[in-house]
Design a protein around this motif. Sequence first.
Motif, PDB file in Angstrom:
ATOM      1  N   GLY A   1       0.864  -1.163   0.000  1.00 25.40           N
ATOM      2  CA  GLY A   1       0.000   0.000   0.000  1.00 25.40           C
ATOM      3  C   GLY A   1       0.900   1.211   0.000  1.00 25.40           C
ATOM      4  O   GLY A   1       1.892   1.226   0.719  1.00 25.40           O
ATOM      5  N   PRO A   2       0.601   2.192  -0.840  1.00 26.58           N
ATOM      6  CA  PRO A   2       1.486   3.347  -0.966  1.00 26.58           C
ATOM      7  C   PRO A   2       1.840   3.933   0.408  1.00 26.58           C
ATOM      8  O   PRO A   2       0.968   4.010   1.257  1.00 26.58           O
ATOM      9  N   PRO A   3       3.096   4.259   0.622  1.00 27.79           N
ATOM     10  CA  PRO A   3       4.240   4.275  -0.286  1.00 27.79           C
ATOM     11  C   PRO A   3       5.078   2.988  -0.249  1.00 27.79           C
ATOM     12  O   PRO A   3       6.225   2.981  -0.651  1.00 27.79           O
ATOM     13  N   TYR A   4       4.506   1.875   0.234  1.00 21.04           N
ATOM     14  CA  TYR A   4       5.282   0.647   0.422  1.00 21.04           C
ATOM     15  C   TYR A   4       4.837  -0.470  -0.512  1.00 21.04           C
ATOM     16  O   TYR A   4       3.665  -0.569  -0.865  1.00 21.04           O
ATOM     17  N   LEU A   5       5.792  -1.341  -0.854  1.00 20.33           N
ATOM     18  CA  LEU A   5       5.506  -2.551  -1.599  1.00 20.33           C
ATOM     19  C   LEU A   5       6.407  -3.640  -1.011  1.00 20.33           C
ATOM     20  O   LEU A   5       7.621  -3.488  -1.009  1.00 20.33           O
ATOM     21  N   GLY A   6       5.799  -4.685  -0.478  1.00 17.96           N
ATOM     22  CA  GLY A   6       6.565  -5.738   0.190  1.00 17.96           C
ATOM     23  C   GLY A   6       6.874  -6.900  -0.724  1.00 17.96           C
ATOM     24  O   GLY A   6       6.056  -7.288  -1.561  1.00 17.96           O
ATOM     25  N   LEU A   7       8.062  -7.462  -0.565  1.00 18.91           N
ATOM     26  CA  LEU A   7       8.469  -8.689  -1.244  1.00 18.91           C
ATOM     27  C   LEU A   7       8.809  -9.695  -0.156  1.00 18.91           C
ATOM     28  O   LEU A   7       9.591  -9.396   0.739  1.00 18.91           O
ATOM     29  N   VAL A   8       8.208 -10.865  -0.231  1.00 22.10           N
ATOM     30  CA  VAL A   8       8.401 -11.869   0.811  1.00 22.10           C
ATOM     31  C   VAL A   8       8.914 -13.167   0.208  1.00 22.10           C
ATOM     32  O   VAL A   8       8.585 -13.520  -0.914  1.00 22.10           O
ATOM     33  N   GLY A   9       9.734 -13.853   0.993  1.00 21.42           N
ATOM     34  CA  GLY A   9      10.250 -15.162   0.613  1.00 21.42           C
ATOM     35  C   GLY A   9       9.732 -16.191   1.584  1.00 21.42           C
ATOM     36  O   GLY A   9       9.051 -15.859   2.561  1.00 21.42           O
ATOM     37  N   PRO A  10      10.060 -17.439   1.336  1.00 21.77           N
ATOM     38  CA  PRO A  10       9.635 -18.475   2.269  1.00 21.77           C
ATOM     39  C   PRO A  10      10.292 -18.262   3.637  1.00 21.77           C
ATOM     40  O   PRO A  10      11.426 -17.803   3.720  1.00 21.77           O
ATOM     41  N   ALA A  11       9.575 -18.582   4.704  1.00 24.12           N
ATOM     42  CA  ALA A  11      10.120 -18.425   6.054  1.00 24.12           C
ATOM     43  C   ALA A  11      11.371 -19.277   6.184  1.00 24.12           C
ATOM     44  O   ALA A  11      11.430 -20.352   5.609  1.00 24.12           O
ATOM     45  N   PRO A  12      12.391 -18.800   6.821  1.00 31.01           N
ATOM     46  CA  PRO A  12      12.530 -17.579   7.619  1.00 31.01           C
ATOM     47  C   PRO A  12      13.152 -16.422   6.840  1.00 31.01           C
ATOM     48  O   PRO A  12      13.783 -15.558   7.439  1.00 31.01           O
ATOM     49  N   ALA A  13      13.009 -16.386   5.533  1.00 27.20           N
ATOM     50  CA  ALA A  13      13.610 -15.312   4.730  1.00 27.20           C
ATOM     51  C   ALA A  13      13.068 -13.951   5.164  1.00 27.20           C
ATOM     52  O   ALA A  13      11.887 -13.824   5.485  1.00 27.20           O
ATOM     53  N   PRO A  14      13.920 -12.932   5.163  1.00 27.00           N
ATOM     54  CA  PRO A  14      13.457 -11.603   5.554  1.00 27.00           C
ATOM     55  C   PRO A  14      12.557 -10.984   4.485  1.00 27.00           C
ATOM     56  O   PRO A  14      12.705 -11.277   3.295  1.00 27.00           O
ATOM     57  N   THR A  15      11.649 -10.142   4.914  1.00 30.10           N
ATOM     58  CA  THR A  15      10.819  -9.367   3.986  1.00 30.10           C
ATOM     59  C   THR A  15      11.628  -8.178   3.503  1.00 30.10           C
ATOM     60  O   THR A  15      12.336  -7.542   4.287  1.00 30.10           O
ATOM     61  N   LEU A  16      11.541  -7.890   2.207  1.00 29.69           N
ATOM     62  CA  LEU A  16      12.163  -6.703   1.643  1.00 29.69           C
ATOM     63  C   LEU A  16      11.041  -5.718   1.358  1.00 29.69           C
ATOM     64  O   LEU A  16      10.147  -6.001   0.563  1.00 29.69           O
ATOM     65  N   LEU A  17      11.054  -4.599   2.054  1.00 28.27           N
ATOM     66  CA  LEU A  17      10.026  -3.585   1.900  1.00 28.27           C
ATOM     67  C   LEU A  17      10.574  -2.465   1.037  1.00 28.27           C
ATOM     68  O   LEU A  17      11.593  -1.858   1.367  1.00 28.27           O
ATOM     69  N   LEU A  18       9.927  -2.213  -0.095  1.00 28.42           N
ATOM     70  CA  LEU A  18      10.324  -1.126  -0.979  1.00 28.42           C
ATOM     71  C   LEU A  18       9.517   0.109  -0.582  1.00 28.42           C
ATOM     72  O   LEU A  18       8.291   0.051  -0.496  1.00 28.42           O
ATOM     73  N   GLN A  19      10.198   1.200  -0.322  1.00 26.50           N
ATOM     74  CA  GLN A  19       9.552   2.429   0.123  1.00 26.50           C
ATOM     75  C   GLN A  19       9.766   3.515  -0.912  1.00 26.50           C
ATOM     76  O   GLN A  19      10.908   3.857  -1.238  1.00 26.50           O
ATOM     77  N   HIS A  20       8.671   4.059  -1.436  1.00 28.30           N
ATOM     78  CA  HIS A  20       8.777   5.146  -2.412  1.00 28.30           C
ATOM     79  C   HIS A  20       9.291   6.408  -1.723  1.00 28.30           C
ATOM     80  O   HIS A  20       8.792   6.803  -0.667  1.00 28.30           O
ATOM     81  N   VAL A  21      10.325   7.001  -2.320  1.00 30.91           N
ATOM     82  CA  VAL A  21      10.859   8.291  -1.869  1.00 30.91           C
ATOM     83  C   VAL A  21      11.020   9.176  -3.107  1.00 30.91           C
ATOM     84  O   VAL A  21      11.204   8.671  -4.211  1.00 30.91           O
ATOM     85  N   PRO A  22      10.954  10.494  -2.949  1.00 32.24           N
ATOM     86  CA  PRO A  22      11.024  11.366  -4.124  1.00 32.24           C
ATOM     87  C   PRO A  22      12.432  11.565  -4.691  1.00 32.24           C
ATOM     88  O   PRO A  22      12.590  11.894  -5.859  1.00 32.24           O
ATOM     89  N   GLU A  23      13.459  11.345  -3.876  1.00 30.58           N
ATOM     90  CA  GLU A  23      14.826  11.631  -4.326  1.00 30.58           C
ATOM     91  C   GLU A  23      15.547  10.358  -4.750  1.00 30.58           C
ATOM     92  O   GLU A  23      15.321   9.287  -4.217  1.00 30.58           O
TER      93      GLU A  23
END
Length: 132
Positions: free
Chosen positions: A30-52
């Motif tokens: 949900g804006p400004p975030y987009l999550g990428l998840v792997g099988p447990a116990p892999a960490p979640t990678l959260l992409l955060q929209h920034v203007p710069e």
Amino acid sequence: MTLDCVDTEAQARFRLAALAPLKYRRGPHGPPYLGLVGPAPAPTLLLQHVPESKRGKNRMHLDLDLGAEDLDTEVDRLQRPGAQRLSAEHSEHGFRWVVVADPQDNEFCVFAPPTRTDTVEQMAVPGQCHIG
């Protein structure tokens, strides 16, 4: 882990292609975030929209063991969706890695850990660090 990026959709496409061997997929978003998840116990990678755009050297980066022994082939695979190779192959204490950047210039390393043979050989060399 959170990664700032100008275009979360483009970054998600690249990261999903890069992380394919680790079976990552889209997760909660949900804006400004987009999550990428792997099988447990892999960490979640959260992409955060920034203007710069990114400026300067990353203070933290990912080291990805994608299960590839041939790092050149793995870097070639990453270049197809937009990665840029930034270094030749390095090695230290049996670890081998190549520095690459994603399409938004965020550096990360693709690495291969020491093999059992590498570890045994390092232990036999006096004064050299070893992992174990």
